[in-house]
Design an enzyme around this catalytic site. Structure first.
Site, PDB file in Angstrom:
ATOM      1  N   LYS A  47       0.385   6.792   1.542  1.00  0.00           N
ATOM      2  CA  LYS A  47      -0.743   7.010   0.629  1.00  0.00           C
ATOM      3  C   LYS A  47      -1.869   7.745   1.343  1.00  0.00           C
ATOM      4  O   LYS A  47      -2.606   8.507   0.729  1.00  0.00           O
ATOM      5  CB  LYS A  47      -1.189   5.690   0.016  1.00  0.00           C
ATOM      6  CG  LYS A  47      -0.064   5.090  -0.826  1.00  0.00           C
ATOM      7  CD  LYS A  47      -0.475   3.982  -1.710  1.00  0.00           C
ATOM      8  CE  LYS A  47       0.733   3.396  -2.422  1.00  0.00           C
ATOM      9  NZ  LYS A  47       1.737   2.788  -1.516  1.00  0.00           N
ATOM     10  N   ASP A 106      -3.896  -1.031  -0.293  1.00  0.00           N
ATOM     11  CA  ASP A 106      -2.463  -1.074  -0.616  1.00  0.00           C
ATOM     12  C   ASP A 106      -1.942  -2.286   0.136  1.00  0.00           C
ATOM     13  O   ASP A 106      -1.468  -2.191   1.268  1.00  0.00           O
ATOM     14  CB  ASP A 106      -1.797   0.223  -0.135  1.00  0.00           C
ATOM     15  CG  ASP A 106      -0.353   0.331  -0.575  1.00  0.00           C
ATOM     16  OD1 ASP A 106      -0.020  -0.196  -1.651  1.00  0.00           O
ATOM     17  OD2 ASP A 106       0.448   0.939   0.156  1.00  0.00           O
ATOM     18  N   CYS A 158       3.521  -3.435  -3.968  1.00  0.00           N
ATOM     19  CA  CYS A 158       4.869  -3.041  -4.412  1.00  0.00           C
ATOM     20  C   CYS A 158       5.627  -4.287  -4.844  1.00  0.00           C
ATOM     21  O   CYS A 158       6.795  -4.461  -4.519  1.00  0.00           O
ATOM     22  CB  CYS A 158       5.593  -2.257  -3.322  1.00  0.00           C
ATOM     23  SG  CYS A 158       5.743  -3.159  -1.800  1.00  0.00           S
TER      24      CYS A 158
HETATM   25  N1  SAM Z   1      -0.271   2.174   2.467  1.00  0.00           N
HETATM   26  C1  SAM Z   1       0.945   2.256   3.244  1.00  0.00           C
HETATM   27  C2  SAM Z   1       1.716   3.481   2.838  1.00  0.00           C
HETATM   28  O1  SAM Z   1       1.577   3.927   1.674  1.00  0.00           O
HETATM   29  O2  SAM Z   1       2.465   4.043   3.662  1.00  0.00           O
HETATM   30  C3  SAM Z   1       1.769   0.978   3.155  1.00  0.00           C
HETATM   31  C4  SAM Z   1       0.972  -0.258   3.506  1.00  0.00           C
HETATM   32  S1  SAM Z   1       1.882  -1.748   3.555  1.00  0.00           S
HETATM   33  C5  SAM Z   1       2.184  -2.053   1.873  1.00  0.00           C
HETATM   34  C6  SAM Z   1       0.650  -2.924   3.959  1.00  0.00           C
HETATM   35  C7  SAM Z   1       0.059  -2.798   5.342  1.00  0.00           C
HETATM   36  O3  SAM Z   1      -0.936  -3.828   5.492  1.00  0.00           O
HETATM   37  C8  SAM Z   1       1.041  -2.997   6.492  1.00  0.00           C
HETATM   38  O4  SAM Z   1       1.053  -1.857   7.311  1.00  0.00           O
HETATM   39  C9  SAM Z   1       0.510  -4.222   7.244  1.00  0.00           C
HETATM   40  O5  SAM Z   1       0.637  -4.111   8.650  1.00  0.00           O
HETATM   41  C10 SAM Z   1      -0.942  -4.274   6.830  1.00  0.00           C
HETATM   42  N2  SAM Z   1      -1.521  -5.641   6.907  1.00  0.00           N
HETATM   43  C11 SAM Z   1      -0.889  -6.825   7.117  1.00  0.00           C
HETATM   44  N3  SAM Z   1      -1.761  -7.829   7.141  1.00  0.00           N
HETATM   45  C12 SAM Z   1      -2.980  -7.301   6.953  1.00  0.00           C
HETATM   46  C13 SAM Z   1      -4.304  -7.852   6.894  1.00  0.00           C
HETATM   47  N4  SAM Z   1      -4.510  -9.146   7.009  1.00  0.00           N
HETATM   48  N5  SAM Z   1      -5.322  -6.998   6.708  1.00  0.00           N
HETATM   49  C14 SAM Z   1      -5.113  -5.666   6.568  1.00  0.00           C
HETATM   50  N6  SAM Z   1      -3.896  -5.111   6.612  1.00  0.00           N
HETATM   51  C15 SAM Z   1      -2.841  -5.900   6.792  1.00  0.00           C
END
Ligand code: SAM
Length: 414
Positions: free
Chosen positions: A114, A176, A229
């Site tokens: 994204k 996201d 997702c």
């Molecule tokens: N936006 C990305 C894309 O489109 O390629 C995908 C993101 S993925 C759904 C969610 C992300 O949130 C992961 O990379 C994860 O490491 C991160 N995440 C996990 N725990 C989190 C937290 N407590 N605060 C912020 N980000 C976190």
């Protein structure tokens, strides 16, 4: 297909019989492959023949088959990004709602799908802060963003609450969120194994924490895009309701066409505009997206997009991995140019000789092998390209050229 019992009971009731049947049939069908082109890095010939346009994203296409992306030098040149069609709905959202330059934050950005889209679509003069909390994933984000080549980005590695302490204000924040991943079951069998009702509740709690932590960094009148997702309403509609009622926002509609088959709210007696991509109904894996605007009148941001870089460098709370300016590496007294420089859209490439490689040579280059360049190639640092798109540097010694491609970007097997 071994779906958890509780998931079946809940989701079949949520979808209703017809949509549930279509969803199950989609499991048996082929998974879809889609890519988004990078308009600044297109070779003269089309990269994919007979690709079908994704109607909600100008540069998005479905492919007829899944090529071996890892071996395609144009992927590594940043000419395109492999992305689910549903995620590309962000293109439609940004075109409709973001008309002037913004300071934007992609809070949960890795691997960068994204963020690379946002950076391509935001009005010129915008600055995008792409943040990832997980260090390993932050490195992948860095690689993907550097390959796409845009300079007006900052890559950071912080917790949401760290931004809160900086007093930065953003015009636009994308959350996201990490989620229970139900929308990926078709593609990722691990996501099925990890699913439980407890995990759904844990995810909902974590999403609300993330949203509450970052909320003070959104300026009044600023936009928040929330996406997951997953399918359940706890992580989706109920969280959007939470943002509206507890944090203070209005929910904004996005223009869609009936033939896209996007589904609206599935929360009973709650018909606010939210957008669901459901396999079998929509041509995509699962995705949920909603757009909100923080209450209050629009005020000037605390920092302007142009000065965000200076602020990030000065701010010790921000763990900055990249400030958008690709630099050479200093080795003793010698400056060694880097792949990030060759890939940057801002780098004056004509400072160096450039050699276009064949497909086989380019693959060997990405595998970090030495090359033999044409006899008339000047000695010294040379940019190697594939279909005129830069891949990185070599140091040409005459009888061979030493490979300067980053070790952690190299493709493992040929
Ligand atoms: N936006 C990305 C894309 O489109 O390629 C995908 C993101 S993925 C759904 C969610 C992300 O949130 C992961 O990379 C994860 O490491 C991160 N995440 C996990 N725990 C989190 C937290 N407590 N605060 C912020 N980000 C976190």
């Amino acid at each position: 297909m071994n779906l958890p019992k509780e998931f079946i009971t809940y989701t079949s009731a949520l979808f209703g019989a017809e949509m549930w049947q279509r969803f199950l049939s989609a499991f048996e069908g082929e998974t879809l492959t889609s890519i988004r082109l990078n308009p600044w890095k297109l070779p003269s010939e089309p990269i994919f023949k007979n690709a079908q346009p994704v109607p909600w994203c100008k540069n998005g296409f479905w492919l007829n088959e899944r090529p071996n992306f890892t071996k395609d030098p144009l992927l590594h040149a940043g000419s395109y990004y492999v992305q689910e069609a549903g995620s590309m709905f962000l293109d439609q959202v940004l075109h409709e709602h973001i008309k002037t330059p913004v300071l934007a934050l992609d809070l949960c950005a890795a691997p960068g799908g994204k963020s690379t889209l946002m950076r391509a679509v935001l009005p010129s003069g915008s600055m995008l802060v792409s943040n990832e909390v997980d260090r390993k994933r932050a490195n992948i984000l860095l690689e993907n963003m550097q390959k796409q080549g845009h300079a007006d980005v900052l890559i950071t590695h912080n917790y949401p609450q760290d931004f809160n302490k900086t007093h930065w204000l953003f015009d636009l924040i994308l959350v996201d969120a990490p989620c229970s991943g139900e929308g990926l079951f078709r593609r990722d069998k691990e996501a099925i194994k990890e699913w439980s009702l407890n995990n759904v509740l844990f995810c909902q709690k974590r999403q609300r924490q993330i949203l509450s932590d970052i909320w003070p960094c959104l300026k009044e009148g600023g936009f928040l895009i929330y996406s997951t997702c997953t399918f359940n309403t706890r992580e989706n509609e109920e969280n959007v309701k939470f943002i509206k009622e507890e944090l203070g926002a209005e929910i904004l509609p996005v223009s869609i066409k009936p033939e896209w088959h996007i589904t609206g709210s599935l929360l009973k007696d709650w018909q606010e505009p939210v957008y669901r991509f459901i396999p079998g109904t929509t041509k995509s894996e699962g995705l949920f997206m909603a757009v909100l605007r923080k209450k209050g009148s629009s005020s000037n941001p605390a920092i302007l997009p142009q000065s965000a870089r200076k602020h990030a460098l000065a701010n010790k709370l921000i763990h900055l991995l990249y400030d958008g300016k690709a630099l050479p590496e200093q080795k003793g007294k010698e400056e060694i140019p880097t792949a990030a420089q060759a890939l940057s859209l801002n780098f004056p490439k004509d400072k160096y000789p450039q050699v276009d490689l064949t497909l086989e040579q380019a693959q060997h280059y990405l595998h970090r092998e030495a090359l033999i360049l044409p006899k008339d190639t000047p000695k010294g640092f040379v940019i190697v390209c594939y279909q005129n798109q830069a891949l990185g540097f070599v140091k040409n010694l005459g009888d061979r050229a030493n490979n300067l491609y980053p070790k952690n970007w190299a493709i493992k097997n040929l």
